[in-house]
Design a protein around this motif. Structure first.
Motif, PDB file in Angstrom:
ATOM      1  N   ARG A 235       0.906  -0.900  -0.341  1.00 48.22           N
ATOM      2  CA  ARG A 235      -0.032  -0.263  -0.133  1.00 48.22           C
ATOM      3  C   ARG A 235       0.076   1.230  -0.134  1.00 48.22           C
ATOM      4  O   ARG A 235       1.422   1.620   1.060  1.00 48.22           O
ATOM      5  N   LEU A 236       0.225   2.122  -0.819  1.00 44.82           N
ATOM      6  CA  LEU A 236       1.446   3.511  -0.779  1.00 44.82           C
ATOM      7  C   LEU A 236       0.478   4.436  -0.394  1.00 44.82           C
ATOM      8  O   LEU A 236      -1.004   4.884  -1.350  1.00 44.82           O
ATOM      9  N   CYS A 237       0.401   5.224   0.211  1.00 47.41           N
ATOM     10  CA  CYS A 237      -0.450   6.569   0.166  1.00 47.41           C
ATOM     11  C   CYS A 237       0.101   7.446   1.162  1.00 47.41           C
ATOM     12  O   CYS A 237       0.731   7.505   1.650  1.00 47.41           O
ATOM     13  N   SER A 238      -0.229   8.806   0.247  1.00 47.13           N
ATOM     14  CA  SER A 238      -0.392  10.063   0.376  1.00 47.13           C
ATOM     15  C   SER A 238      -1.123  10.972   1.151  1.00 47.13           C
ATOM     16  O   SER A 238      -1.627  10.585   2.082  1.00 47.13           O
ATOM     17  N   ASN A 239      -0.469  11.293   1.632  1.00 44.44           N
ATOM     18  CA  ASN A 239      -1.305  12.746   3.042  1.00 44.44           C
ATOM     19  C   ASN A 239      -2.436  13.475   2.894  1.00 44.44           C
ATOM     20  O   ASN A 239      -3.414  13.844   3.090  1.00 44.44           O
ATOM     21  N   LEU A 240      -2.959  13.262   1.023  1.00 43.65           N
ATOM     22  CA  LEU A 240      -4.212  13.656   0.834  1.00 43.65           C
ATOM     23  C   LEU A 240      -5.110  12.849   0.795  1.00 43.65           C
ATOM     24  O   LEU A 240      -6.530  13.380   1.016  1.00 43.65           O
ATOM     25  N   SER A 241      -5.032  11.686   1.821  1.00 46.15           N
ATOM     26  CA  SER A 241      -5.633  10.723   1.779  1.00 46.15           C
ATOM     27  C   SER A 241      -5.683  10.305   3.220  1.00 46.15           C
ATOM     28  O   SER A 241      -4.288  10.583   4.009  1.00 46.15           O
ATOM     29  N   ARG A 242      -6.130   9.149   3.571  1.00 40.35           N
ATOM     30  CA  ARG A 242      -6.090   8.277   5.124  1.00 40.35           C
ATOM     31  C   ARG A 242      -4.247   7.594   4.983  1.00 40.35           C
ATOM     32  O   ARG A 242      -4.434   6.479   4.270  1.00 40.35           O
ATOM     33  N   MET A 243      -3.523   7.867   5.772  1.00 36.87           N
ATOM     34  CA  MET A 243      -1.805   7.177   5.824  1.00 36.87           C
ATOM     35  C   MET A 243      -2.388   6.264   7.378  1.00 36.87           C
ATOM     36  O   MET A 243      -2.652   6.767   8.327  1.00 36.87           O
ATOM     37  N   GLU A 244      -1.614   5.211   6.994  1.00 38.31           N
ATOM     38  CA  GLU A 244      -2.444   3.973   8.143  1.00 38.31           C
ATOM     39  C   GLU A 244      -0.821   3.386   8.272  1.00 38.31           C
ATOM     40  O   GLU A 244      -0.311   2.802   7.894  1.00 38.31           O
ATOM     41  N   VAL A 245      -0.237   3.468  10.081  1.00 42.85           N
ATOM     42  CA  VAL A 245       0.543   2.400  10.269  1.00 42.85           C
ATOM     43  C   VAL A 245       0.329   1.814  10.933  1.00 42.85           C
ATOM     44  O   VAL A 245      -0.044   1.996  12.680  1.00 42.85           O
ATOM     45  N   THR A 246       0.723   0.206  11.130  1.00 43.82           N
ATOM     46  CA  THR A 246      -0.170  -0.451  11.654  1.00 43.82           C
ATOM     47  C   THR A 246      -1.481  -0.497  12.706  1.00 43.82           C
ATOM     48  O   THR A 246      -1.668  -0.524  14.133  1.00 43.82           O
ATOM     49  N   GLY A 247      -2.733  -0.254  12.060  1.00 40.66           N
ATOM     50  CA  GLY A 247      -3.822   0.071  12.570  1.00 40.66           C
ATOM     51  C   GLY A 247      -4.108   1.492  12.712  1.00 40.66           C
ATOM     52  O   GLY A 247      -4.952   1.542  12.591  1.00 40.66           O
ATOM     53  N   LEU A 248      -2.825   2.434  13.055  1.00 42.25           N
ATOM     54  CA  LEU A 248      -3.529   3.831  13.744  1.00 42.25           C
ATOM     55  C   LEU A 248      -3.237   3.949  12.683  1.00 42.25           C
ATOM     56  O   LEU A 248      -1.748   4.939  11.530  1.00 42.25           O
ATOM     57  N   THR A 249      -3.986   5.510  12.622  1.00 42.15           N
ATOM     58  CA  THR A 249      -3.687   6.955  11.233  1.00 42.15           C
ATOM     59  C   THR A 249      -2.690   7.209  11.488  1.00 42.15           C
ATOM     60  O   THR A 249      -2.180   8.086  12.838  1.00 42.15           O
ATOM     61  N   VAL A 250      -1.562   8.117  10.274  1.00 44.00           N
ATOM     62  CA  VAL A 250      -0.671   8.756  10.971  1.00 44.00           C
ATOM     63  C   VAL A 250      -0.554  10.824  10.224  1.00 44.00           C
ATOM     64  O   VAL A 250       0.255  11.186  10.464  1.00 44.00           O
ATOM     65  N   ASN A 251      -1.268  10.736   9.950  1.00 46.62           N
ATOM     66  CA  ASN A 251      -2.047  12.295   8.923  1.00 46.62           C
ATOM     67  C   ASN A 251      -1.514  12.868   9.855  1.00 46.62           C
ATOM     68  O   ASN A 251      -0.768  14.311   9.474  1.00 46.62           O
ATOM     69  N   GLU A 252      -1.966  13.422  11.277  1.00 46.72           N
ATOM     70  CA  GLU A 252      -1.357  14.414  12.136  1.00 46.72           C
ATOM     71  C   GLU A 252      -1.222  14.248  13.316  1.00 46.72           C
ATOM     72  O   GLU A 252      -0.026  14.728  14.014  1.00 46.72           O
ATOM     73  N   PHE A 253      -1.631  13.639  14.227  1.00 46.82           N
ATOM     74  CA  PHE A 253      -1.028  12.308  15.255  1.00 46.82           C
ATOM     75  C   PHE A 253      -1.353  10.855  15.218  1.00 46.82           C
ATOM     76  O   PHE A 253      -2.599  10.946  15.015  1.00 46.82           O
ATOM     77  N   PRO A 254      -0.913   9.732  15.789  1.00 48.10           N
ATOM     78  CA  PRO A 254      -1.398   8.759  15.869  1.00 48.10           C
ATOM     79  C   PRO A 254      -2.320   8.247  16.763  1.00 48.10           C
ATOM     80  O   PRO A 254      -2.737   9.306  17.921  1.00 48.10           O
ATOM     81  N   ASN A 255      -4.052   8.270  15.758  1.00 48.62           N
ATOM     82  CA  ASN A 255      -4.964   7.612  16.695  1.00 48.62           C
ATOM     83  C   ASN A 255      -5.550   6.658  15.511  1.00 48.62           C
ATOM     84  O   ASN A 255      -5.051   6.014  15.148  1.00 48.62           O
ATOM     85  N   VAL A 256      -6.725   6.277  16.663  1.00 50.42           N
ATOM     86  CA  VAL A 256      -7.199   5.522  15.826  1.00 50.42           C
ATOM     87  C   VAL A 256      -8.825   4.618  14.886  1.00 50.42           C
ATOM     88  O   VAL A 256      -8.764   6.545  15.127  1.00 50.42           O
TER      89      VAL A 256
END
Length: 546
Positions: A235-256
């Motif tokens: 999976r390749l994701c950009s900051n224009l979409s939802r970015m996830e690492v090990t199930g957590l979103t990382v666009n702004e801060f680690p979040n569920v």
């Protein structure tokens, strides 16, 4: 325990170390039928399919637990490995990929199953163990099942990290020479980049038909280390979409995910509306269809408490959303199950009320209007304090600077920069008074006490601020005291995120002890803070006056 273990040279010594005779150990390893050694079952994966779990029987598990403990003593985990590592988690893994433009995630196929008996035996024969063939073979037989590492055995996670040591070393080096960030959580590998999509290093990711695929260098390293890529989970994701690492979103801060919070809120609502028994019955019959070690239905109370505990670990115990849901939970349970909530004290509230959001507005090199934001605070007898890089760029102070309170972002005040010291990265500002305006004058006092190692502090500010967001406050500790270019600084053990620059670091007395500068992914290389005593130099010298 570590030294005694590494001195073992024979099967009797090994058995003695494990608190057994060799006859008893041999019975467990060799004379017990596989059906009684492990309890096997499957659990569904999030994206379809099933994961095979092999849970060891009681006696074998006790042996593996003792070995696991000594393995952790012997083998330090690579910095990039966040799975099955002390003081690391999916949260620390996700934090490494904040403020990036794109993230490339890949999964390793059959991670535990690809670590076969021979690899484990060779591991024990090599450094730092250096066991002979007999001891290495017995240890491998204790730790393996069906010729591979069983997913479900206490020893498998740490052994998988040992086997992946060389993989982590090589991928860390690849990330370093291509200027990106690499982490691994078990079989989940992540690379993140600050460059745009079309400048990604081809050693790691190749763009074809607007999709990313693993580069040749990355593929070669993984396969050379005895692993394979699961191409269905690239999976390749950009900051224009939802970015996830090990199930957590990382666009702004680690979040569920939002779905996680909605489900948790819905479960609490069902408990309140229908009562505990009906809510638990519906949950077990309709929503939780995963394997259970026992045939008993899951405790609704413990499921919710576990979900809330996870939310707290991701968003912190001071997070407003966690506190809102935890209050609802506490109203439904007896005292022994209630969460102990962190209440804001009056001095802490005063420090929060002294915060400002600083907003600049200027045209970038492409002629587009940008409005970067930063944090600031009103310091008693000084003014509004923030970072120099919040109010200026390359030595030029922004023309249009405004400050506002997060509680009412519609009321904005023009501010001027009165003093600035780029070397210390600090600026002193004041509100430009016009007409009959009466801006808030709540301020924090400067601490006279020097900063101490391991001191409890709190980081305040507005990372990734957006209208409607509240303040950010996280408990932290002073991790390091240092001098950089003749400036006194210290490091905290919490992440300073983009937008938090200029926020105050307060001590137990809620007095300012430092100013947040830039996070570990910036040039400073750590979560650095300026000691508040440096303000005296800026205030006493005319060279910093504007």
């Amino acid at each position: 325990m570590k030294d005694d273990f590494l001195k073992i040279t024979g099967h009797n010594e090994l058995a003695s170390f494990l608190g057994l005779t060799y006859q008893a150990l041999a019975k467990i390893i060799y004379k017990t039928d596989d059906a009684y050694k492990y309890h096997q079952f499957q659990i569904p994966k999030k994206n379809g399919g099933h994961r095979q779990i092999a849970s060891p029987a009681k006696k074998l598990k006790a042996i593996q637990v003792k070995l696991k403990d000594v393995f952790y003593e012997i083998y330090p985990t690579k910095p990039a490995a966040h799975g099955f590592a002390n003081k690391k988690s999916i949260v620390t893994n996700a934090e490494q990929h904040l403020d990036k433009k794109s993230i490339f995630n890949i999964d390793l196929s059959d991670f535990f199953g690809s670590i076969h008996f021979g690899r484990i035996r060779n591991l024990f024969k090599s450094s730092p163990f250096n066991f002979n063939n007999t001891v290495s073979t017995i240890l491998a037989q204790i730790c393996c099942f069906n010729n591979a590492l069983p997913q479900g055995a206490p020893t498998s996670p740490i052994l998988s990290n040992m086997i992946a040591w060389k993989l982590d070393s090589q991928l860390q080096h690849l990330a370093k020479i291509t200027n990106c960030t690499y982490t691994r959580y078990a079989d989940d590998i992540s690379f993140s980049f600050t460059c745009n999509k079309w400048r990604l290093p081809e050693e790691i990711v190749i763009i074809r038909d607007n999709e990313g695929s693993p580069g040749n260098a990355l593929t070669h390293i993984i396969e050379d280390n005895g692993f394979n890529i699961n191409y269905e989970k690239v999976r390749l994701c950009s900051n224009l979409s939802r970015m996830e690492v090990t199930g957590l979103t990382v666009n702004e801060f680690p979040n569920v995910r939002r779905q996680y919070v909605r489900q948790l809120s819905s479960m609490l609502n069902a408990w309140r509306k229908y009562g505990y028994e009906l809510a638990e019955k519906e949950f077990n019959e309709k929503y939780d269809l995963r394997h259970r070690a026992s045939e008993k239905p899951k405790s609704y109370l413990y499921v919710i408490k576990g979900k809330l505990s996870f939310l707290r670990s991701v968003r912190s115990g001071r997070d407003p959303l966690f506190n809102k849901l935890a209050v609802q939970f506490n109203d439904l349970v007896e005292d022994e199950y209630k969460f102990k909530l962190l209440k804001i004290t009056d001095p802490e509230q005063n420090a929060i009320d002294a915060l400002w959001v600083i907003e600049a507005c200027y045209d970038d090199e492409n002629g587009e209007v940008v409005s970067p934001q930063g944090s600031a605070f009103q310091l008693k007898d000084v003014g509004i304090v923030t970072c120099a890089h919040v109010v200026s760029e390359r030595g030029a102070i922004f023309n249009n600077l405004e400050a506002f309170k997060y509680s009412d972002p519609t009321i904005k005040y023009k501010i001027s920069v009165d003093r600035i010291c780029p070397h210390r990265d600090v600026a002193i500002c004041s509100i430009i008074i016009s007409g009959e305006m009466s801006p808030p004058e709540i301020c924090i006092e400067k601490s006279a006490k020097p900063v101490e190692m391991q001191e409890d502090v709190k980081l305040l500010g507005f990372p990734a601020y957006a209208p409607g967001h509240g303040h950010f406050m996280v408990d932290s500790k002073v991790a390091k005291l240092y001098v950089q270019s003749a400036v006194n600084k210290f490091e905290i053990d919490s992440q300073i995120r983009e937008g938090n620059s200029g926020g105050p670091i307060i001590n137990k007395a809620s007095m300012v002890t430092g100013i947040a500068l830039e996070g570990a992914r910036k040039e400073a290389g750590n979560n650095g803070c300026l000691m508040i005593s440096e303000i005296d130099q800026v205030m006493s010298s005319d060279e910093y006056k504007i």
